[in-house]
Scaffold this motif. Structure first.
Motif, PDB file in Angstrom:
ATOM      1  N   ILE A 253      24.094  28.040  39.504  1.00  0.00           N
ATOM      2  CA  ILE A 253      25.260  27.168  39.435  1.00  0.00           C
ATOM      3  C   ILE A 253      26.464  27.982  39.911  1.00  0.00           C
ATOM      4  CG2 ILE A 253      26.611  25.612  38.004  1.00  0.00           C
ATOM      5  CD1 ILE A 253      23.562  25.003  38.106  1.00  0.00           C
ATOM      6  N   SER A 254      27.158  27.483  40.920  1.00  0.00           N
ATOM      7  CA  SER A 254      28.283  28.221  41.499  1.00  0.00           C
ATOM      8  C   SER A 254      29.563  27.406  41.393  1.00  0.00           C
ATOM      9  CB  SER A 254      27.996  28.548  42.969  1.00  0.00           C
ATOM     10  OG  SER A 254      29.097  29.210  43.559  1.00  0.00           O
ATOM     11  N   GLY A 255      30.644  28.061  40.951  1.00  0.00           N
ATOM     12  CA  GLY A 255      31.968  27.447  40.935  1.00  0.00           C
ATOM     13  C   GLY A 255      32.942  28.329  41.687  1.00  0.00           C
ATOM     14  N   GLY A 256      34.179  27.875  41.817  1.00  0.00           N
ATOM     15  CA  GLY A 256      35.159  28.688  42.539  1.00  0.00           C
ATOM     16  C   GLY A 256      35.170  28.366  44.010  1.00  0.00           C
ATOM     17  N   GLU A 257      35.231  29.402  44.836  1.00  0.00           N
ATOM     18  CA  GLU A 257      35.296  29.180  46.278  1.00  0.00           C
ATOM     19  C   GLU A 257      33.952  28.691  46.818  1.00  0.00           C
ATOM     20  OE1 GLU A 257      34.296  33.632  46.052  1.00  0.00           O
ATOM     21  OE2 GLU A 257      35.106  32.043  44.784  1.00  0.00           O
ATOM     22  N   THR A 258      33.940  28.220  48.055  1.00  0.00           N
ATOM     23  CA  THR A 258      32.740  27.640  48.645  1.00  0.00           C
ATOM     24  C   THR A 258      31.664  28.691  48.866  1.00  0.00           C
ATOM     25  OG1 THR A 258      34.121  25.998  49.761  1.00  0.00           O
ATOM     26  CG2 THR A 258      31.893  26.291  50.600  1.00  0.00           C
ATOM     27  N   LEU A 259      30.417  28.308  48.611  1.00  0.00           N
ATOM     28  CA  LEU A 259      29.287  29.205  48.842  1.00  0.00           C
ATOM     29  C   LEU A 259      29.056  29.397  50.340  1.00  0.00           C
ATOM     30  CD1 LEU A 259      26.534  28.044  46.316  1.00  0.00           C
ATOM     31  CD2 LEU A 259      27.395  30.378  46.563  1.00  0.00           C
ATOM     32  N   PRO A 260      29.072  30.626  50.838  1.00  0.00           N
ATOM     33  CA  PRO A 260      28.757  30.856  52.252  1.00  0.00           C
ATOM     34  C   PRO A 260      27.285  30.556  52.536  1.00  0.00           C
ATOM     35  CG  PRO A 260      29.884  32.757  51.277  1.00  0.00           C
ATOM     36  CD  PRO A 260      29.473  31.859  50.148  1.00  0.00           C
ATOM     37  N   VAL A 261      26.997  30.086  53.747  1.00  0.00           N
ATOM     38  CA  VAL A 261      25.638  29.715  54.114  1.00  0.00           C
ATOM     39  C   VAL A 261      24.682  30.901  54.003  1.00  0.00           C
ATOM     40  CG1 VAL A 261      24.183  29.014  56.060  1.00  0.00           C
ATOM     41  CG2 VAL A 261      26.269  27.761  55.558  1.00  0.00           C
ATOM     42  N   GLN A 262      25.111  32.086  54.414  1.00  0.00           N
ATOM     43  CA  GLN A 262      24.232  33.252  54.330  1.00  0.00           C
ATOM     44  C   GLN A 262      23.834  33.545  52.890  1.00  0.00           C
ATOM     45  OE1 GLN A 262      26.263  36.456  56.346  1.00  0.00           O
ATOM     46  NE2 GLN A 262      25.258  35.979  58.293  1.00  0.00           N
ATOM     47  N   LEU A 263      24.764  33.378  51.960  1.00  0.00           N
ATOM     48  CA  LEU A 263      24.446  33.604  50.557  1.00  0.00           C
ATOM     49  C   LEU A 263      23.501  32.527  50.046  1.00  0.00           C
ATOM     50  CD1 LEU A 263      24.753  35.055  47.884  1.00  0.00           C
ATOM     51  CD2 LEU A 263      26.928  33.871  47.521  1.00  0.00           C
ATOM     52  N   VAL A 264      23.708  31.275  50.457  1.00  0.00           N
ATOM     53  CA  VAL A 264      22.797  30.202  50.070  1.00  0.00           C
ATOM     54  C   VAL A 264      21.381  30.525  50.527  1.00  0.00           C
ATOM     55  CG1 VAL A 264      22.196  27.772  50.397  1.00  0.00           C
ATOM     56  CG2 VAL A 264      24.581  28.422  50.049  1.00  0.00           C
ATOM     57  N   SER A 265      21.245  31.041  51.735  1.00  0.00           N
ATOM     58  CA  SER A 265      19.918  31.396  52.263  1.00  0.00           C
ATOM     59  C   SER A 265      19.260  32.466  51.400  1.00  0.00           C
ATOM     60  CB  SER A 265      20.033  31.881  53.707  1.00  0.00           C
ATOM     61  OG  SER A 265      20.513  30.856  54.544  1.00  0.00           O
ATOM     62  N   ARG A 266      20.034  33.459  50.968  1.00  0.00           N
ATOM     63  CA  ARG A 266      19.470  34.515  50.129  1.00  0.00           C
ATOM     64  C   ARG A 266      19.061  33.959  48.768  1.00  0.00           C
ATOM     65  NH1 ARG A 266      23.850  37.930  51.218  1.00  0.00           N
ATOM     66  NH2 ARG A 266      24.059  38.504  49.021  1.00  0.00           N
ATOM     67  N   LEU A 267      19.881  33.059  48.224  1.00  0.00           N
ATOM     68  CA  LEU A 267      19.550  32.467  46.931  1.00  0.00           C
ATOM     69  C   LEU A 267      18.302  31.589  47.026  1.00  0.00           C
ATOM     70  CD1 LEU A 267      23.151  31.482  45.762  1.00  0.00           C
ATOM     71  CD2 LEU A 267      21.760  33.369  44.885  1.00  0.00           C
ATOM     72  N   GLN A 268      18.192  30.848  48.112  1.00  0.00           N
ATOM     73  CA  GLN A 268      17.026  29.982  48.299  1.00  0.00           C
ATOM     74  C   GLN A 268      15.733  30.784  48.432  1.00  0.00           C
ATOM     75  OE1 GLN A 268      16.761  26.797  48.079  1.00  0.00           O
ATOM     76  NE2 GLN A 268      18.862  26.055  48.132  1.00  0.00           N
ATOM     77  N   ALA A 269      15.864  32.061  48.779  1.00  0.00           N
ATOM     78  CA  ALA A 269      14.683  32.919  48.924  1.00  0.00           C
ATOM     79  C   ALA A 269      14.182  33.459  47.585  1.00  0.00           C
ATOM     80  CB  ALA A 269      15.005  34.086  49.859  1.00  0.00           C
ATOM     81  N   LEU A 270      14.947  33.230  46.481  1.00  0.00           N
ATOM     82  CA  LEU A 270      14.469  33.671  45.172  1.00  0.00           C
ATOM     83  C   LEU A 270      13.156  32.961  44.852  1.00  0.00           C
ATOM     84  CD1 LEU A 270      17.835  33.636  43.166  1.00  0.00           C
ATOM     85  CD2 LEU A 270      16.588  35.647  43.965  1.00  0.00           C
ATOM     86  N   PRO A 271      12.147  33.673  44.379  1.00  0.00           N
ATOM     87  CA  PRO A 271      10.797  33.108  44.292  1.00  0.00           C
ATOM     88  C   PRO A 271      10.647  31.896  43.385  1.00  0.00           C
ATOM     89  CG  PRO A 271      10.924  35.247  43.162  1.00  0.00           C
ATOM     90  CD  PRO A 271      12.187  35.082  43.946  1.00  0.00           C
ATOM     91  N   ALA A 272      11.431  31.807  42.311  1.00  0.00           N
ATOM     92  CA  ALA A 272      11.265  30.701  41.353  1.00  0.00           C
ATOM     93  C   ALA A 272      12.347  29.634  41.477  1.00  0.00           C
ATOM     94  CB  ALA A 272      11.235  31.248  39.930  1.00  0.00           C
ATOM     95  N   LEU A 273      13.258  29.754  42.456  1.00  0.00           N
ATOM     96  CA  LEU A 273      14.424  28.856  42.507  1.00  0.00           C
ATOM     97  C   LEU A 273      14.015  27.406  42.721  1.00  0.00           C
ATOM     98  CD1 LEU A 273      17.606  29.165  42.487  1.00  0.00           C
ATOM     99  CD2 LEU A 273      17.448  28.603  44.908  1.00  0.00           C
TER     100      LEU A 273
END
Length: 478
Positions: A253-273
């Motif tokens: 769950i992210s608040g504050g400034e907008t999530l950058p696409v590169q960071l979203v890609s890294r988060l989506q790579a988490l194995p259980a996400l």
């Protein structure tokens, strides 16, 4: 279900489950209920309505919040990062004569309030299962807004309970959630995630403020499956924590400034996400809109999503070319407004309120919010407005400056570039630490003879290392 009813219910059904895990230890639901009950009995013996809390400890905050709620008092959240002069001023303005704290020495210096240290001994007498009227003032939380002076925002019990009821399902906060919130516990996002986790029967993990080595230690004791933070810290989590500590993350769950696409890609790579959810809100409005983030979105420098249930928006002063205007929010989650001792009245239109965020809404219901005009920065989970720093510089007659976050040797640092003859470093240090919390004091001020120019002859707003002009002098503040 009210705040105290929720804690008492969890204390009866799962007394030994961990409610909060922090550097200071573990707090079960039974311990939380017992300590909060004792605190409430203590607070009822005082005439003061507003009770301050000055702490970085999530356990102290959890007990303080629920104890004051049960006592029918108003909790005023004070930020330990405030300079002493600012703390003393806010204590006076907000009429806090009694403060729950882990820092009694800071109050002894002020002489404006009496310190109260929470007892670890529980009160085992029968729970007082009653709630105070929902429209009463429950909480005052301070935000810097767009100026260096904090604004004190008044919230009712009803508004926060309503936001918890609506947000828990949308923001994935079920009973089985073990939530890591690594940012400051005295700021809106950290405090909200703490109370949300307790209210829904989950477990909250927090260091109180960003400390990667402490978080590694906490996560070696318990595995988390949910993270609530801002993009800056989410980015640091993936590079500073041991990979196994993130292997069971199901919800981000992210608040504050907008999530950058590169960071979203890294988060989506988490194995259980299972889902990455970004939400848009403020301390004044709580929840406004949310969006499920995947790797298909592009970086647009703004937020786009759907309104939370019960929220409606209309716009003032709409620009005919862009279609955007100042957003006015009508919502059961809205705060009362600003305490008059710390800020002018909040902008209103009927039942709607606004902090003048710019946005627009399309025909399909998608709502888009733009960045603030002053380009709010975020450093280690803390919101920083360049105008706050420029106000201090203006006192020193430094009127032409650029403020930005730069990465140096793998670390994010707050840097000011200024056009000015060098000024006394001692005076700079004195003024900044007098007027701003430590996290808003620049790490370094770099003085230049002139700004670099782009190919079109315009001044370059954001510089790379290669474009950096040779400085006249550099002054390090922290």
């Amino acid at each position: 279900m009210g705040f105290w009813q929720a804690v008492a219910s969890w204390a009866e059904s799962c007394p030994n489950n961990s409610a909060v895990i922090a550097p200071s230890g573990k707090l079960t639901f039974s311990q939380l209920a017992g300590r909060a009950h004792r605190l409430a009995r203590t607070l009822k013996s005082y005439d003061q309505q507003r009770i301050g809390i000055l702490t970085r400890d999530p356990i102290t905050m959890a007990v303080g919040f629920h104890g004051t709620s049960l006592a029918g008092k108003t909790l005023v959240v004070l930020d330990p990062s405030w300079p002493q002069a600012l703390l003393e001023s806010m204590l006076g303005n907000l009429a806090c004569k009694l403060v729950i704290t882990d820092y009694p020495n800071r109050l002894d210096k002020a002489g404006l309030a009496d310190p109260l240290v929470i007892s670890e001994e529980p009160d085992r007498s029968p729970w007082e299962l009653h709630e105070h009227e929902n429209e009463r003032e429950l909480l005052i939380i301070c935000t810097s807004g767009s100026t260096a002076r904090p604004k004190a925002i008044s919230r009712t019990a009803y508004s926060w309970l309503a936001s918890l009821a609506a947000g828990a399902a949308m923001l994935m906060a079920p009973e089985e959630a073990v939530t890591l919130s690594p940012g400051p516990i005295s700021h809106g996002l950290g405090l909200y995630s703490l109370i949300e986790s307790i209210h829904t029967g989950g477990t909250f993990i927090g260091a109180g403020h960003w400390r990667s080595e402490v978080l590694d230690s906490l996560l070696s004791q318990v595995s988390c499956n949910r993270i609530v933070s801002v993009p800056t810290i989410l980015d640091r989590l993936s590079t500073h924590l041991e990979p196994q500590h993130l292997s069971n993350i199901r919800w981000v769950i992210s608040g504050g400034e907008t999530l950058p696409v590169q960071l979203v890609s890294r988060l989506q790579a988490l194995p259980a996400l299972e889902s990455c959810i970004e939400y848009f809100g403020s301390s004044e409005h709580s929840l406004i809109a949310y969006a499920l983030r995947d790797t298909t979105a592009k970086d647009a420098g703004c937020f786009s999503g759907r309104l939370f249930p019960g929220v409606s928006v209309h716009f003032h002063d709409v620009d005919p070319d862009t279609g955007s205007g100042a957003a006015y929010i009508d919502s059961p989650y809205n705060a009362n407004g600003y305490d008059p001792a710390t800020a002018p009245p909040i902008a209103r239109c009927g039942n709607s309120t606004s902090i003048l965020d710019q946005g627009m809404q399309s025909d399909d219901g998608t709502i888009t919010f733009m960045r603030r005009e002053d380009g709010m920065l975020n450093l280690n989970g803390n919101n920083i407005h360049p105008s706050e720093i420029k106000d201090v510089l203006a006192i020193l007659n430094i009127l032409d400056a650029k403020v930005q976050v730069e990465r140096q040797n793998g670390h994010a640092r707050l840097i000011v570039h200024a056009l000015s003859p060098a000024v006394d470093s001692g005076l700079l240090h004195k003024r900044f630490f007098e007027l701003l919390p430590t996290f808003k004091v620049p790490h370094e001020i770099i003085f230049h003879k002139e700004w670099p120019l782009s190919f079109s002859g315009k001044s370059t707003a954001i510089w790379t290392a290669n474009a950096m002009p040779e400085p006249l002098t550099r002054i390090r503040l922290r």
